[in-house]
Motif scaffolding. Structure first.
Motif, PDB file in Angstrom:
ATOM      1  N   GLU A   1      18.645  20.389   4.885  1.00 46.94           N
ATOM      2  CA  GLU A   1      19.551  19.662   3.978  1.00 46.94           C
ATOM      3  C   GLU A   1      20.224  18.553   4.779  1.00 46.94           C
ATOM      4  O   GLU A   1      21.431  18.599   5.056  1.00 46.94           O
ATOM      5  N   GLU A   2      19.470  17.539   5.128  1.00 45.87           N
ATOM      6  CA  GLU A   2      19.925  16.488   6.042  1.00 45.87           C
ATOM      7  C   GLU A   2      19.200  15.184   5.713  1.00 45.87           C
ATOM      8  O   GLU A   2      18.256  15.167   4.921  1.00 45.87           O
ATOM      9  N   ILE A   3      19.676  14.106   6.333  1.00 45.49           N
ATOM     10  CA  ILE A   3      18.995  12.818   6.223  1.00 45.49           C
ATOM     11  C   ILE A   3      18.259  12.577   7.535  1.00 45.49           C
ATOM     12  O   ILE A   3      18.886  12.504   8.596  1.00 45.49           O
ATOM     13  N   VAL A   4      16.945  12.492   7.449  1.00 38.88           N
ATOM     14  CA  VAL A   4      16.116  12.205   8.618  1.00 38.88           C
ATOM     15  C   VAL A   4      15.553  10.795   8.461  1.00 38.88           C
ATOM     16  O   VAL A   4      15.009  10.443   7.412  1.00 38.88           O
ATOM     17  N   VAL A   5      15.715   9.979   9.487  1.00 36.33           N
ATOM     18  CA  VAL A   5      15.248   8.597   9.452  1.00 36.33           C
ATOM     19  C   VAL A   5      13.963   8.476  10.259  1.00 36.33           C
ATOM     20  O   VAL A   5      13.893   8.914  11.412  1.00 36.33           O
ATOM     21  N   LEU A   6      12.933   7.902   9.629  1.00 38.70           N
ATOM     22  CA  LEU A   6      11.714   7.536  10.349  1.00 38.70           C
ATOM     23  C   LEU A   6      11.887   6.099  10.814  1.00 38.70           C
ATOM     24  O   LEU A   6      12.015   5.180   9.998  1.00 38.70           O
ATOM     25  N   PHE A   7      11.907   5.914  12.111  1.00 41.80           N
ATOM     26  CA  PHE A   7      12.202   4.604  12.683  1.00 41.80           C
ATOM     27  C   PHE A   7      11.050   4.177  13.581  1.00 41.80           C
ATOM     28  O   PHE A   7      10.505   4.974  14.332  1.00 41.80           O
ATOM     29  N   GLY A   8      10.691   2.909  13.489  1.00 42.82           N
ATOM     30  CA  GLY A   8       9.622   2.408  14.344  1.00 42.82           C
ATOM     31  C   GLY A   8       9.132   1.062  13.848  1.00 42.82           C
ATOM     32  O   GLY A   8       9.576   0.563  12.806  1.00 42.82           O
ATOM     33  N   PRO A   9       8.206   0.446  14.585  1.00 40.86           N
ATOM     34  CA  PRO A   9       7.733  -0.890  14.226  1.00 40.86           C
ATOM     35  C   PRO A   9       6.931  -0.893  12.923  1.00 40.86           C
ATOM     36  O   PRO A   9       6.469   0.158  12.465  1.00 40.86           O
ATOM     37  N   SER A  10       6.766  -2.074  12.333  1.00 39.33           N
ATOM     38  CA  SER A  10       5.932  -2.211  11.140  1.00 39.33           C
ATOM     39  C   SER A  10       4.517  -1.739  11.454  1.00 39.33           C
ATOM     40  O   SER A  10       4.008  -1.961  12.554  1.00 39.33           O
ATOM     41  N   GLY A  11       3.910  -1.089  10.465  1.00 41.60           N
ATOM     42  CA  GLY A  11       2.536  -0.649  10.648  1.00 41.60           C
ATOM     43  C   GLY A  11       2.384   0.606  11.471  1.00 41.60           C
ATOM     44  O   GLY A  11       1.278   0.942  11.908  1.00 41.60           O
ATOM     45  N   ALA A  12       3.498   1.352  11.684  1.00 44.68           N
ATOM     46  CA  ALA A  12       3.427   2.567  12.511  1.00 44.68           C
ATOM     47  C   ALA A  12       3.000   3.798  11.721  1.00 44.68           C
ATOM     48  O   ALA A  12       2.792   4.861  12.291  1.00 44.68           O
ATOM     49  N   GLY A  13       2.901   3.655  10.393  1.00 43.17           N
ATOM     50  CA  GLY A  13       2.486   4.774   9.554  1.00 43.17           C
ATOM     51  C   GLY A  13       3.612   5.454   8.798  1.00 43.17           C
ATOM     52  O   GLY A  13       3.406   6.472   8.135  1.00 43.17           O
ATOM     53  N   LYS A  14       4.811   4.877   8.853  1.00 43.69           N
ATOM     54  CA  LYS A  14       5.987   5.523   8.247  1.00 43.69           C
ATOM     55  C   LYS A  14       5.839   5.657   6.725  1.00 43.69           C
ATOM     56  O   LYS A  14       6.068   6.731   6.166  1.00 43.69           O
ATOM     57  N   THR A  15       5.467   4.562   6.061  1.00 46.80           N
ATOM     58  CA  THR A  15       5.331   4.607   4.597  1.00 46.80           C
ATOM     59  C   THR A  15       4.173   5.502   4.190  1.00 46.80           C
ATOM     60  O   THR A  15       4.251   6.205   3.173  1.00 46.80           O
ATOM     61  N   THR A  16       3.108   5.530   4.976  1.00 46.24           N
ATOM     62  CA  THR A  16       1.979   6.420   4.673  1.00 46.24           C
ATOM     63  C   THR A  16       2.420   7.875   4.706  1.00 46.24           C
ATOM     64  O   THR A  16       1.994   8.688   3.872  1.00 46.24           O
ATOM     65  N   ILE A  17       3.296   8.220   5.657  1.00 45.66           N
ATOM     66  CA  ILE A  17       3.827   9.593   5.718  1.00 45.66           C
ATOM     67  C   ILE A  17       4.605   9.912   4.433  1.00 45.66           C
ATOM     68  O   ILE A  17       4.432  10.976   3.838  1.00 45.66           O
ATOM     69  N   LEU A  18       5.458   8.978   3.987  1.00 45.18           N
ATOM     70  CA  LEU A  18       6.179   9.182   2.721  1.00 45.18           C
ATOM     71  C   LEU A  18       5.209   9.353   1.564  1.00 45.18           C
ATOM     72  O   LEU A  18       5.385  10.237   0.711  1.00 45.18           O
ATOM     73  N   ASN A  19       4.179   8.515   1.525  1.00 46.34           N
ATOM     74  CA  ASN A  19       3.208   8.583   0.428  1.00 46.34           C
ATOM     75  C   ASN A  19       2.450   9.905   0.412  1.00 46.34           C
ATOM     76  O   ASN A  19       2.104  10.430  -0.656  1.00 46.34           O
ATOM     77  N   CYS A  20       2.182  10.455   1.601  1.00 50.02           N
ATOM     78  CA  CYS A  20       1.531  11.769   1.676  1.00 50.02           C
ATOM     79  C   CYS A  20       2.449  12.860   1.132  1.00 50.02           C
ATOM     80  O   CYS A  20       2.003  13.761   0.407  1.00 50.02           O
ATOM     81  N   ILE A  21       3.739  12.777   1.458  1.00 49.79           N
ATOM     82  CA  ILE A  21       4.700  13.769   0.955  1.00 49.79           C
ATOM     83  C   ILE A  21       4.805  13.679  -0.565  1.00 49.79           C
ATOM     84  O   ILE A  21       4.839  14.696  -1.267  1.00 49.79           O
ATOM     85  N   ALA A  22       4.848  12.442  -1.076  1.00 51.14           N
ATOM     86  CA  ALA A  22       4.992  12.230  -2.522  1.00 51.14           C
ATOM     87  C   ALA A  22       3.723  12.573  -3.299  1.00 51.14           C
ATOM     88  O   ALA A  22       3.784  12.827  -4.499  1.00 51.14           O
ATOM     89  N   GLY A  23       2.582  12.551  -2.609  1.00 49.33           N
ATOM     90  CA  GLY A  23       1.312  12.808  -3.290  1.00 49.33           C
ATOM     91  C   GLY A  23       0.599  11.561  -3.758  1.00 49.33           C
ATOM     92  O   GLY A  23      -0.397  11.633  -4.484  1.00 49.33           O
ATOM     93  N   LEU A  24       1.094  10.379  -3.355  1.00 43.42           N
ATOM     94  CA  LEU A  24       0.442   9.122  -3.732  1.00 43.42           C
ATOM     95  C   LEU A  24      -0.847   8.917  -2.943  1.00 43.42           C
ATOM     96  O   LEU A  24      -1.740   8.190  -3.364  1.00 43.42           O
ATOM     97  N   THR A  25      -0.923   9.546  -1.788  1.00 42.14           N
ATOM     98  CA  THR A  25      -2.153   9.631  -1.007  1.00 42.14           C
ATOM     99  C   THR A  25      -2.147  11.005  -0.351  1.00 42.14           C
ATOM    100  O   THR A  25      -1.118  11.687  -0.343  1.00 42.14           O
ATOM    101  N   ASN A  26      -3.283  11.433   0.167  1.00 40.98           N
ATOM    102  CA  ASN A  26      -3.349  12.751   0.782  1.00 40.98           C
ATOM    103  C   ASN A  26      -3.732  12.656   2.251  1.00 40.98           C
ATOM    104  O   ASN A  26      -4.490  11.763   2.634  1.00 40.98           O
ATOM    105  N   PRO A  27      -3.226  13.561   3.078  1.00 33.53           N
ATOM    106  CA  PRO A  27      -3.671  13.613   4.468  1.00 33.53           C
ATOM    107  C   PRO A  27      -5.158  13.985   4.523  1.00 33.53           C
ATOM    108  O   PRO A  27      -5.747  14.429   3.521  1.00 33.53           O
ATOM    109  N   ASP A  28      -5.747  13.847   5.701  1.00 31.99           N
ATOM    110  CA  ASP A  28      -7.105  14.345   5.904  1.00 31.99           C
ATOM    111  C   ASP A  28      -7.074  15.848   6.157  1.00 31.99           C
ATOM    112  O   ASP A  28      -7.959  16.586   5.719  1.00 31.99           O
ATOM    113  N   GLU A  29      -6.043  16.276   6.862  1.00 27.80           N
ATOM    114  CA  GLU A  29      -5.874  17.705   7.154  1.00 27.80           C
ATOM    115  C   GLU A  29      -4.391  18.009   7.300  1.00 27.80           C
ATOM    116  O   GLU A  29      -3.579  17.109   7.502  1.00 27.80           O
TER     117      GLU A  29
END
Length: 205
Positions: free
Chosen positions: A23-51
């Motif tokens: 029950e906290e706020i976790v920030v994903l921080f890093g340069p553009s193109g590091a995969g941060k939004t892809t991680i969010l999309n995997c959690i949301a189900g907009l895309t799926n991980p490979d494994e």
């Protein structure tokens, strides 16, 4: 509790990351193109991980070789960078879309203070107002977790600070896991209970 351990091959590198969010706020921080939004999309189900696996409050959202839970059944709020409001709907109708509890929505509208724009359309309101509407719409679904992708990046300094304070205030009331992506380290320090540094899909220690 949101838990994930995933791998996903992208064009130039692979995401290979694992972390838990209580029950906290976790920030994903890093340069553009590091995969941060892809991680969010995997959690949301907009895309799926490979494994890997993704669970939310002991509910399995994704597990390798099993059929993933679809987006609409994950009960996760997602605030996109461009807010993704429906242009043909008024503010009120945007918020009502997916609403579960009318009393809760009235409370959120009052707390965030947008009663005066409910009958307007997205093109008739400011960036800060759009951000507030999108946040209420995301919370109106009573999500078990909230994902924020650079939600304040397009706002002026004063409006950004107001919206940051509102997020902290809402989180103190609504203690759910929040994962936020930002490029602004000052913002990350202000909002995050923890900051996870990501480079090329991997957490840096």
């Amino acid at each position: 509790m949101l838990e994930l351990a995933i791998t996903k091959k992208l064009k130039n590198f692979s995401i290979d990351t694992a972390f838990n969010v209580a029950e906290e706020i976790v920030v994903l921080f890093g340069p553009s193109g590091a995969g941060k939004t892809t991680i969010l999309n995997c959690i949301a189900g907009l895309t799926n991980p490979d494994e890997g696996r993704i669970t939310l409050n002991n509910r399995r959202l994704y597990l390798s070789k099993e059929k993933p839970i679809p987006v609409q059944k994950r009960n996760i709020g997602y605030l996109f960078q461009d807010y993704a409001l429906f242009p043909h709907m008024t503010v009120k109708k945007n918020i009502d879309y997916g609403m579960k509890d009318k009393a809760l929505v009235h409370k959120l509208i009052s707390v965030i203070g947008i009663e005066h724009i409910l009958d307007r359309y997205p093109q008739q309101i400011s960036g800060g107002e759009k951000q507030r509407v999108a946040l209420i719409r995301a919370l109106a679904t009573e999500p078990e977790a909230l994902l924020l992708d650079e939600p304040f990046s397009s706002l002026d300094d004063k409006t950004r600070e107001e919206c940051q304070r509102e997020l902290l205030r809402l989180h103190s009331i609504w203690k759910i896991p929040i994962i936020m992506v930002t490029h602004d380290y000052k913002e990350a320090e202000m909002l995050g209970n923890r900051i996870l540094l990501i480079r090329q899909g991997k957490l840096e220690k």
